[in-house]
Write a protein that holds these residues in place. Structure first.
Motif, PDB file in Angstrom:
ATOM      1  N   MET A 160      87.998  20.479 114.016  1.00  0.00           N
ATOM      2  CA  MET A 160      89.244  20.727 114.706  1.00  0.00           C
ATOM      3  C   MET A 160      89.210  22.127 115.323  1.00  0.00           C
ATOM      4  O   MET A 160      88.765  23.073 114.677  1.00  0.00           O
ATOM      5  CB  MET A 160      90.419  20.652 113.725  1.00  0.00           C
ATOM      6  CG  MET A 160      90.748  19.277 113.255  1.00  0.00           C
ATOM      7  SD  MET A 160      91.854  18.529 114.454  1.00  0.00           S
ATOM      8  CE  MET A 160      91.715  16.833 114.024  1.00  0.00           C
ATOM      9  N   PRO A 161      89.699  22.253 116.551  1.00  0.00           N
ATOM     10  CA  PRO A 161      89.752  23.581 117.170  1.00  0.00           C
ATOM     11  C   PRO A 161      90.796  24.457 116.479  1.00  0.00           C
ATOM     12  O   PRO A 161      91.688  23.959 115.802  1.00  0.00           O
ATOM     13  CB  PRO A 161      90.140  23.279 118.615  1.00  0.00           C
ATOM     14  CG  PRO A 161      90.693  21.902 118.614  1.00  0.00           C
ATOM     15  CD  PRO A 161      90.142  21.197 117.419  1.00  0.00           C
ATOM     16  N   PRO A 162      90.700  25.781 116.659  1.00  0.00           N
ATOM     17  CA  PRO A 162      91.695  26.661 116.060  1.00  0.00           C
ATOM     18  C   PRO A 162      93.055  26.470 116.729  1.00  0.00           C
ATOM     19  O   PRO A 162      93.148  25.943 117.835  1.00  0.00           O
ATOM     20  CB  PRO A 162      91.138  28.063 116.336  1.00  0.00           C
ATOM     21  CG  PRO A 162      90.227  27.899 117.498  1.00  0.00           C
ATOM     22  CD  PRO A 162      89.699  26.497 117.429  1.00  0.00           C
ATOM     23  N   PHE A 163      94.092  26.929 116.051  1.00  0.00           N
ATOM     24  CA  PHE A 163      95.446  26.838 116.599  1.00  0.00           C
ATOM     25  C   PHE A 163      96.142  28.175 116.398  1.00  0.00           C
ATOM     26  O   PHE A 163      95.717  28.992 115.585  1.00  0.00           O
ATOM     27  CB  PHE A 163      96.239  25.698 115.940  1.00  0.00           C
ATOM     28  CG  PHE A 163      96.499  25.881 114.474  1.00  0.00           C
ATOM     29  CD1 PHE A 163      97.647  26.534 114.023  1.00  0.00           C
ATOM     30  CD2 PHE A 163      95.595  25.393 113.530  1.00  0.00           C
ATOM     31  CE1 PHE A 163      97.884  26.688 112.665  1.00  0.00           C
ATOM     32  CE2 PHE A 163      95.828  25.549 112.172  1.00  0.00           C
ATOM     33  CZ  PHE A 163      96.977  26.200 111.739  1.00  0.00           C
ATOM     34  N   ASN A 164      97.198  28.399 117.166  1.00  0.00           N
ATOM     35  CA  ASN A 164      98.021  29.586 116.954  1.00  0.00           C
ATOM     36  C   ASN A 164      99.473  29.164 116.799  1.00  0.00           C
ATOM     37  O   ASN A 164      99.858  28.065 117.183  1.00  0.00           O
ATOM     38  CB  ASN A 164      97.825  30.617 118.079  1.00  0.00           C
ATOM     39  CG  ASN A 164      98.351  30.131 119.408  1.00  0.00           C
ATOM     40  OD1 ASN A 164      98.655  28.969 119.584  1.00  0.00           O
ATOM     41  ND2 ASN A 164      98.440  31.033 120.360  1.00  0.00           N
ATOM     42  N   VAL A 165     100.247  30.058 116.197  1.00  0.00           N
ATOM     43  CA  VAL A 165     101.660  29.819 115.946  1.00  0.00           C
ATOM     44  C   VAL A 165     102.436  30.923 116.639  1.00  0.00           C
ATOM     45  O   VAL A 165     102.082  32.104 116.519  1.00  0.00           O
ATOM     46  CB  VAL A 165     101.960  29.825 114.424  1.00  0.00           C
ATOM     47  CG1 VAL A 165     103.457  29.741 114.166  1.00  0.00           C
ATOM     48  CG2 VAL A 165     101.227  28.687 113.733  1.00  0.00           C
ATOM     49  N   ARG A 167      97.647  16.815 110.375  1.00  0.00           N
ATOM     50  CA  ARG A 167      98.186  17.004 109.026  1.00  0.00           C
ATOM     51  C   ARG A 167      97.067  17.320 108.038  1.00  0.00           C
ATOM     52  O   ARG A 167      95.933  16.901 108.203  1.00  0.00           O
ATOM     53  CB  ARG A 167      98.954  15.763 108.592  1.00  0.00           C
ATOM     54  CG  ARG A 167     100.214  15.628 109.416  1.00  0.00           C
ATOM     55  CD  ARG A 167     101.073  14.471 109.020  1.00  0.00           C
ATOM     56  NE  ARG A 167     102.146  14.367 110.009  1.00  0.00           N
ATOM     57  CZ  ARG A 167     102.809  13.267 110.245  1.00  0.00           C
ATOM     58  NH1 ARG A 167     102.555  12.177 109.562  1.00  0.00           N
ATOM     59  NH2 ARG A 167     103.753  13.258 111.177  1.00  0.00           N
ATOM     60  N   ARG A 168      97.420  18.112 107.035  1.00  0.00           N
ATOM     61  CA  ARG A 168      96.502  18.543 105.969  1.00  0.00           C
ATOM     62  C   ARG A 168      95.375  19.431 106.515  1.00  0.00           C
ATOM     63  O   ARG A 168      94.269  19.422 106.008  1.00  0.00           O
ATOM     64  CB  ARG A 168      95.947  17.343 105.205  1.00  0.00           C
ATOM     65  CG  ARG A 168      97.035  16.476 104.604  1.00  0.00           C
ATOM     66  CD  ARG A 168      96.515  15.521 103.580  1.00  0.00           C
ATOM     67  NE  ARG A 168      97.456  14.520 103.188  1.00  0.00           N
ATOM     68  CZ  ARG A 168      98.592  14.710 102.516  1.00  0.00           C
ATOM     69  NH1 ARG A 168      98.958  15.910 102.185  1.00  0.00           N
ATOM     70  NH2 ARG A 168      99.367  13.706 102.194  1.00  0.00           N
ATOM     71  N   ALA A 201     100.997  27.292 107.956  1.00  0.00           N
ATOM     72  CA  ALA A 201     101.079  28.400 108.918  1.00  0.00           C
ATOM     73  C   ALA A 201     102.498  28.522 109.485  1.00  0.00           C
ATOM     74  O   ALA A 201     102.997  29.633 109.689  1.00  0.00           O
ATOM     75  CB  ALA A 201     100.061  28.198 110.033  1.00  0.00           C
ATOM     76  N   LEU A 202     103.139  27.396 109.732  1.00  0.00           N
ATOM     77  CA  LEU A 202     104.516  27.424 110.222  1.00  0.00           C
ATOM     78  C   LEU A 202     105.456  27.991 109.156  1.00  0.00           C
ATOM     79  O   LEU A 202     106.332  28.821 109.461  1.00  0.00           O
ATOM     80  CB  LEU A 202     104.953  26.024 110.659  1.00  0.00           C
ATOM     81  CG  LEU A 202     104.271  25.497 111.922  1.00  0.00           C
ATOM     82  CD1 LEU A 202     104.436  23.988 112.034  1.00  0.00           C
ATOM     83  CD2 LEU A 202     104.815  26.206 113.152  1.00  0.00           C
ATOM     84  N   GLU A 257     106.880  12.900 100.058  1.00  0.00           N
ATOM     85  CA  GLU A 257     105.735  13.638 100.581  1.00  0.00           C
ATOM     86  C   GLU A 257     106.163  15.019 101.085  1.00  0.00           C
ATOM     87  O   GLU A 257     105.495  16.021 100.817  1.00  0.00           O
ATOM     88  CB  GLU A 257     105.069  12.844 101.704  1.00  0.00           C
ATOM     89  CG  GLU A 257     103.793  13.475 102.213  1.00  0.00           C
ATOM     90  CD  GLU A 257     103.113  12.632 103.284  1.00  0.00           C
ATOM     91  OE1 GLU A 257     102.379  13.226 104.093  1.00  0.00           O
ATOM     92  OE2 GLU A 257     103.307  11.404 103.313  1.00  0.00           O
ATOM     93  N   ALA A 258     107.284  15.059 101.797  1.00  0.00           N
ATOM     94  CA  ALA A 258     107.794  16.348 102.289  1.00  0.00           C
ATOM     95  C   ALA A 258     108.205  17.227 101.112  1.00  0.00           C
ATOM     96  O   ALA A 258     107.920  18.434 101.093  1.00  0.00           O
ATOM     97  CB  ALA A 258     108.975  16.129 103.227  1.00  0.00           C
ATOM     98  N   GLN A 259     108.876  16.645 100.114  1.00  0.00           N
ATOM     99  CA  GLN A 259     109.288  17.436  98.949  1.00  0.00           C
ATOM    100  C   GLN A 259     108.072  18.041  98.251  1.00  0.00           C
ATOM    101  O   GLN A 259     108.092  19.210  97.862  1.00  0.00           O
ATOM    102  CB  GLN A 259     110.083  16.566  97.973  1.00  0.00           C
ATOM    103  CG  GLN A 259     110.621  17.380  96.803  1.00  0.00           C
ATOM    104  CD  GLN A 259     111.535  16.573  95.906  1.00  0.00           C
ATOM    105  OE1 GLN A 259     112.140  15.600  96.321  1.00  0.00           O
ATOM    106  NE2 GLN A 259     111.633  16.994  94.654  1.00  0.00           N
ATOM    107  N   ALA A 260     106.999  17.292  98.121  1.00  0.00           N
ATOM    108  CA  ALA A 260     105.777  17.813  97.498  1.00  0.00           C
ATOM    109  C   ALA A 260     105.206  18.970  98.330  1.00  0.00           C
ATOM    110  O   ALA A 260     104.745  19.969  97.780  1.00  0.00           O
ATOM    111  CB  ALA A 260     104.737  16.708  97.345  1.00  0.00           C
TER     112      ALA A 260
END
Length: 153
Positions: A1-6, A92-93, A99-100, A124-127
């Motif tokens: 996967m390529p890098p990402f920025n926030v 995802r994962r 990062a967000l 899943e979100a709660q975890a």
């Protein structure tokens, strides 16, 4: 996967909101939402109480997080309501959600806001939230809403 920025979105990023609305199903699993009008999107992104981060790679959105700063009448003067997070299924994962969350927590520290809360009805979100240090405060099972229109006195 390529890098990402926030980065935090602001005025001039209205097209990003429209793209997220169009691709809603890939981000959240929900049906696409009608996008805001350009004027409403500008107002949303100009509001200092709206915190909206965007994760991207090669100029394409791969995740977002939206939160609001709330003023309170007692206790701490302000807290943050973490409203929504979405990450494209294929990303995802891979650390995008973390990062967000880190961007949200950095902004809170910068503004001396100590409390954030989020509602979750998805295991899943709660975890994910619990893995990020969030803890269940209370269980609430009712959400009430109402539409108010001009015809009411």
């Amino acid at each position: 996967m390529p890098p990402f920025n926030v980065r935090r979105l602001g005025p001039g990023d209205e097209h990003v909101l429209a793209q997220i609305a169009q691709d809603e199903t890939d981000f959240t699993g929900e049906e696409p939402s009608p996008p805001l009008s350009p004027e409403a999107a500008h107002d949303y992104l100009s509001d200092p109480a709206v915190w909206h981060w965007h994760a991207e790679t090669d100029g394409q959105p791969i995740g977002f997080l939206m939160a609001y700063v709330h003023r309170q009448r007692h206790g701490e003067a302000r807290h943050v309501m973490f409203e929504e997070i979405g990450v494209r299924e294929s990303w995802r994962r891979r650390g995008v959600g973390r990062a967000l969350l880190a961007a949200l927590h950095r902004q809170m520290r910068a503004e001396s806001i100590g409390e954030v809360w989020v509602l979750s009805d998805n295991p899943e979100a709660q975890a994910f939230y619990e893995d990020g240090g969030y803890a269940v405060d209370e269980l609430q099972g009712v959400l009430l809403s109402r539409q108010v229109d001009d015809r009411e006195a």
